[in-house]
Design a protein around this motif. Sequence first.
Motif, mmCIF file in Angstrom:
data_model
loop_
_atom_site.group_PDB
_atom_site.id
_atom_site.type_symbol
_atom_site.label_atom_id
_atom_site.label_comp_id
_atom_site.label_asym_id
_atom_site.label_seq_id
_atom_site.Cartn_x
_atom_site.Cartn_y
_atom_site.Cartn_z
ATOM 1 N N ASP A 20 0.809 -1.219 0.000
ATOM 2 C CA ASP A 20 0.000 0.000 0.000
ATOM 3 C C ASP A 20 0.842 1.268 0.000
ATOM 4 O O ASP A 20 0.544 2.224 -0.723
ATOM 5 C CB ASP A 20 -0.931 0.011 1.223
ATOM 6 N N SER A 58 7.165 -4.454 4.163
ATOM 7 C CA SER A 58 6.588 -4.693 5.501
ATOM 8 C C SER A 58 7.639 -5.137 6.513
ATOM 9 O O SER A 58 7.358 -5.222 7.708
ATOM 10 C CB SER A 58 5.483 -5.754 5.410
ATOM 11 N N GLY A 95 -6.030 -3.538 15.584
ATOM 12 C CA GLY A 95 -5.576 -4.047 14.299
ATOM 13 C C GLY A 95 -6.696 -4.435 13.370
ATOM 14 O O GLY A 95 -6.453 -4.875 12.239
ATOM 15 N N SER A 150 -9.915 -3.108 11.290
ATOM 16 C CA SER A 150 -10.570 -1.892 10.787
ATOM 17 C C SER A 150 -12.051 -1.855 11.125
ATOM 18 O O SER A 150 -12.600 -0.810 11.515
ATOM 19 C CB SER A 150 -10.395 -1.790 9.263
ATOM 20 N N GLU A 203 -7.036 -0.124 7.848
ATOM 21 C CA GLU A 203 -5.956 -0.658 7.030
ATOM 22 C C GLU A 203 -6.258 -0.519 5.533
ATOM 23 O O GLU A 203 -5.363 -0.318 4.722
ATOM 24 C CB GLU A 203 -5.725 -2.140 7.364
ATOM 25 N N ASN A 204 -7.526 -0.648 5.185
ATOM 26 C CA ASN A 204 -7.936 -0.577 3.785
ATOM 27 C C ASN A 204 -8.068 0.889 3.366
ATOM 28 O O ASN A 204 -8.923 1.609 3.871
ATOM 29 C CB ASN A 204 -9.273 -1.307 3.597
ATOM 30 N N ASN A 230 -5.319 6.277 7.830
ATOM 31 C CA ASN A 230 -4.585 5.095 7.391
ATOM 32 C C ASN A 230 -3.098 5.394 7.513
ATOM 33 O O ASN A 230 -2.606 6.322 6.864
ATOM 34 C CB ASN A 230 -4.951 4.752 5.944
ATOM 35 N N LYS A 272 -0.488 3.930 6.496
ATOM 36 C CA LYS A 272 0.315 3.748 5.284
ATOM 37 C C LYS A 272 0.172 4.950 4.351
ATOM 38 O O LYS A 272 1.141 5.397 3.738
ATOM 39 C CB LYS A 272 -0.111 2.465 4.572
#
Length: 447
Positions: A10, A74, A305, A307, A330-331, A348, A350
């Motif tokens: 991502d 990761s 952890g 969502s 996370e998405n 998010n 990321k």
Amino acid sequence: MKIIIAGAGDVGFHLGKLLAHEDHDITLIDTDEESLNHAANHIDVATVKGSSTSFSVLEEAKVSKSDMLISVTSSEETNLITAMVAKRLGAKRTIARINNSELLHSRDILDMRRMGVDEMISPQLLATKEIKRLLKEAAITDTFEFEKGLLSLIGITIDEEKPLCGKTLEETTYLNKDFKFLTVAILRNDETLIPRGDTRFQLGDHVYYIAKPEGVESVLQLTGKKLSKKIKRLIILGGGKVGFYAARSLSHKYNVVLIEKDRDKAIELAEELPNTLVIHGDGRNVDLLEEEGIDTADAFIAVTGDSETNIITSLVAKKHGVQKTIALVENMDYIHLSQNMGVDTLINKKLIAASFIFRYIRRGEIISLTNVHGVDAEVLEFVVNENSPVTKKELKDLGFPKSAIIGGAIRKGKAYIPKGDFQFEPYDRAVVLTRPECISKVEAFFR
């Protein structure tokens, strides 16, 4: 610039997407062929399959000619080794994504630059900073200050029928006679709009403004909001890295309760967070939330952890009257849904990390850059150069791109919301909201 990105997950993909609108030569490295194919089909990048710690793979990616290598896999170990090896093979600048915050705090002692790692970023710590920023005002879903508050970016949902709903931007100018703020973006059904005079406000729109200090309250009144009472008590759900860092950072200013369902972890957190009340329990249990006083909490931050758990518990908190809710997801596709879900802000880590890295690659005189949650746009702050094209004509005559908007200016410590007859001077600061594909064109005006 020639840029190599190690990791097509991502963070790597979003970073590649941001850079794809530039004239950069981008190569993406990953061991997963499916991820590389997905990236190649959606953004303009070259791909190399293999481990980024491999000499041959890095050489295939032409690392010796690279201006920058960014390792965001990761695996923290892979990222550090990739950066070190790439530096030895000739990469001019290296950035590594890490999970261990101790490395950041000890970077000078360890002399990471000498080892070949020029910069390290921690998505967890960046998410914590973002949470801290979002807690500044409960009535506002997103906020970012420029020059210590001389100008602010604020986001607000239109959830009342009047006075904006159904009217065009031009029809509402009488509500902003003193020009204390400017509407710079509207998020509507996953689509980001750069508003013009004939843009009509709709119920459920998420609207972003650039405002002077006195304009913030005007925007709140205009949208039927009120300045909320200051946040004092907050509940954090989830004792992972983000939850831990958030509690440690926020407990000096707020009364913090942290809920963690793993008993051993809860005991460990209680020892490490002396200023935080740590509760062992499952935050999905509404009775537990009520027992822990969710009705008296000013903010609820869900960072487990999972969502779905974060979203659902935030909705429960909102139903119990909590002013401010923030959920970690996370998405990245979820980010656009916050305005329709009822959660104030979805974040998010990321996406935050990718946007943070992005600022290292900018060319112009950008002094700050922020990503607006859910909005397909970047907010940039420029210093105007002596010979910048933006100084040559009035704003209305510049031919500024339609996919961007100049929201504010700062000159000698004074803030301006520029009208069409405004003309920039050297050393002014300009706040611009722009779609990603338009950043290069915008930068050209400030060089």
